[in-house]
Design an enzyme around this catalytic site. Sequence first.
Site, mmCIF file in Angstrom:
data_model
loop_
_atom_site.group_PDB
_atom_site.id
_atom_site.type_symbol
_atom_site.label_atom_id
_atom_site.label_comp_id
_atom_site.label_asym_id
_atom_site.label_seq_id
_atom_site.Cartn_x
_atom_site.Cartn_y
_atom_site.Cartn_z
ATOM 1 N N ALA A 102 -12.134 -8.922 -0.013
ATOM 2 C CA ALA A 102 -12.288 -7.502 -0.499
ATOM 3 C C ALA A 102 -13.534 -7.439 -1.470
ATOM 4 O O ALA A 102 -14.611 -7.173 -1.654
ATOM 5 C CB ALA A 102 -10.995 -7.002 -0.787
ATOM 6 N N ARG A 103 -12.684 -7.957 -2.820
ATOM 7 C CA ARG A 103 -13.844 -7.882 -3.850
ATOM 8 C C ARG A 103 -13.261 -9.070 -4.769
ATOM 9 O O ARG A 103 -11.836 -9.249 -5.070
ATOM 10 C CB ARG A 103 -13.597 -6.536 -4.755
ATOM 11 C CG ARG A 103 -14.534 -5.542 -4.266
ATOM 12 C CD ARG A 103 -16.142 -5.682 -4.387
ATOM 13 N NE ARG A 103 -17.102 -4.817 -4.026
ATOM 14 C CZ ARG A 103 -17.405 -4.746 -2.716
ATOM 15 N NH1 ARG A 103 -17.167 -5.700 -1.733
ATOM 16 N NH2 ARG A 103 -18.370 -3.700 -2.314
ATOM 17 N N GLU A 160 -21.139 -12.361 -8.787
ATOM 18 C CA GLU A 160 -21.993 -12.983 -7.765
ATOM 19 C C GLU A 160 -23.466 -12.618 -7.687
ATOM 20 O O GLU A 160 -23.753 -11.607 -8.457
ATOM 21 C CB GLU A 160 -21.648 -11.878 -6.365
ATOM 22 C CG GLU A 160 -20.090 -12.090 -5.855
ATOM 23 C CD GLU A 160 -19.824 -11.311 -4.758
ATOM 24 O OE1 GLU A 160 -20.596 -10.579 -4.289
ATOM 25 O OE2 GLU A 160 -18.817 -11.737 -4.121
ATOM 26 N N ASP A 201 0.674 -1.082 0.018
ATOM 27 C CA ASP A 201 -0.026 -0.046 -0.036
ATOM 28 C C ASP A 201 0.733 1.204 -0.099
ATOM 29 O O ASP A 201 1.530 1.462 1.194
ATOM 30 C CB ASP A 201 -1.042 -0.096 1.270
ATOM 31 C CG ASP A 201 -1.935 1.306 1.209
ATOM 32 O OD1 ASP A 201 -1.788 2.052 0.568
ATOM 33 O OD2 ASP A 201 -2.983 0.949 1.586
ATOM 34 N N ASP A 218 -14.425 -15.256 0.340
ATOM 35 C CA ASP A 218 -15.918 -14.528 0.814
ATOM 36 C C ASP A 218 -16.489 -13.968 -0.331
ATOM 37 O O ASP A 218 -17.649 -13.475 -0.225
ATOM 38 C CB ASP A 218 -15.567 -13.588 1.872
ATOM 39 C CG ASP A 218 -17.081 -13.488 2.399
ATOM 40 O OD1 ASP A 218 -17.750 -14.214 2.705
ATOM 41 O OD2 ASP A 218 -17.161 -12.234 2.702
ATOM 42 N N HIS A 247 -19.971 -13.477 0.636
ATOM 43 C CA HIS A 247 -19.941 -12.531 0.780
ATOM 44 C C HIS A 247 -20.710 -12.042 1.878
ATOM 45 O O HIS A 247 -21.488 -10.944 2.099
ATOM 46 C CB HIS A 247 -20.504 -11.711 -0.330
ATOM 47 C CG HIS A 247 -19.792 -10.233 -0.633
ATOM 48 N ND1 HIS A 247 -19.777 -9.775 -1.592
ATOM 49 C CD2 HIS A 247 -19.425 -9.568 0.413
ATOM 50 C CE1 HIS A 247 -19.257 -8.592 -1.573
ATOM 51 N NE2 HIS A 247 -19.094 -8.469 -0.304
#
Length: 325
Positions: free
Chosen positions: A241-242, A271, A185, A266, A289
């Site tokens: 996250a995504r 989706e 990051d 997750d 999710h």
Amino acid sequence: MSDSTQGGGLARLVVALDDGYASYDQEEAVLAAEGARFALRPCKRDPKRALDAAREADVVLVRESPLPREVIEGLSRCKAIVRYGIGVDNIDQVAASERRIMVANVPDYGTDEVSSQAVALALAVSRRLWLHDREVREGRWSTGVLQPMFRLRGRTLGLVGFGRIARMTLEKFAGFGFARVLVNDPRAELPEGVERADIDTLCAESDVISLHAPFNAQTRHLINAERIARMKPTAILVNTARGGLVHTDALYDALAARRILGAGLDVFEQEPPGIHKLFSLDNVVVSNHMGWYSEEAMRDLQRKTAEEAARVLRGEAPLNWLNRW
């Protein structure tokens, strides 16, 4: 609950396009205090139904339903779109900005829950819980080695993104004795003892890789075939996250060939994902999710979403305004 009729004569309207919560009492109370009517009009992810439902809304509240340009351009009096949650990849922010429609989210809910989900998925993969659960349920009992497991102490944790959820994930992993923590990051301030690393180095040197980055054009398939090929045979990939951060087919190929230890997911690129080939593998743990969820987090999310809409109705800027001009 259908279209709320409380305060039916009030001119201002706030429309929620997705259902799924047990109660909307907080939205109704917060918005009624601003002289506005709250209406729940589920559109089932259909853009045409979304436009029909929200055309006259002053503020639109949305969960998963897509709001592409054609919907946003048809909103006749909308001042803001507020996302129930963090990710806003279902909202065309460029189109919203052109129409001077503010886009806001709620980034400060569910931090505890999603970080717990990330740790739980990592541990479930590390300890092969799915495999052993199945063995017991199917009447088999063996104290021998079904597949190898490795302790986490002394190994390397990699965090991709270092926002609220990643920081709490690190806090929860602190007791497991990781020898190193790598973070990818470029803008985050890192605590003492944590090393900044580029994404290729992090993938090559980490034993647990937990994804916490936002999804956008730059991060789509951030974890691709090339980076998966760099990972250790002991690597565990966790994604809360995504789904689009990971190239799903490349991950499947690596897991099926057992080139990495496993994955805990997750979120998915599509989706709901349907019956995906990933689900045939015994080194994958999946959930739907739901990492964000607890009763407390859900109430927090609904209240904070309504409060953002109320700020807009008062003529204020939302606290978490994303497409500022």
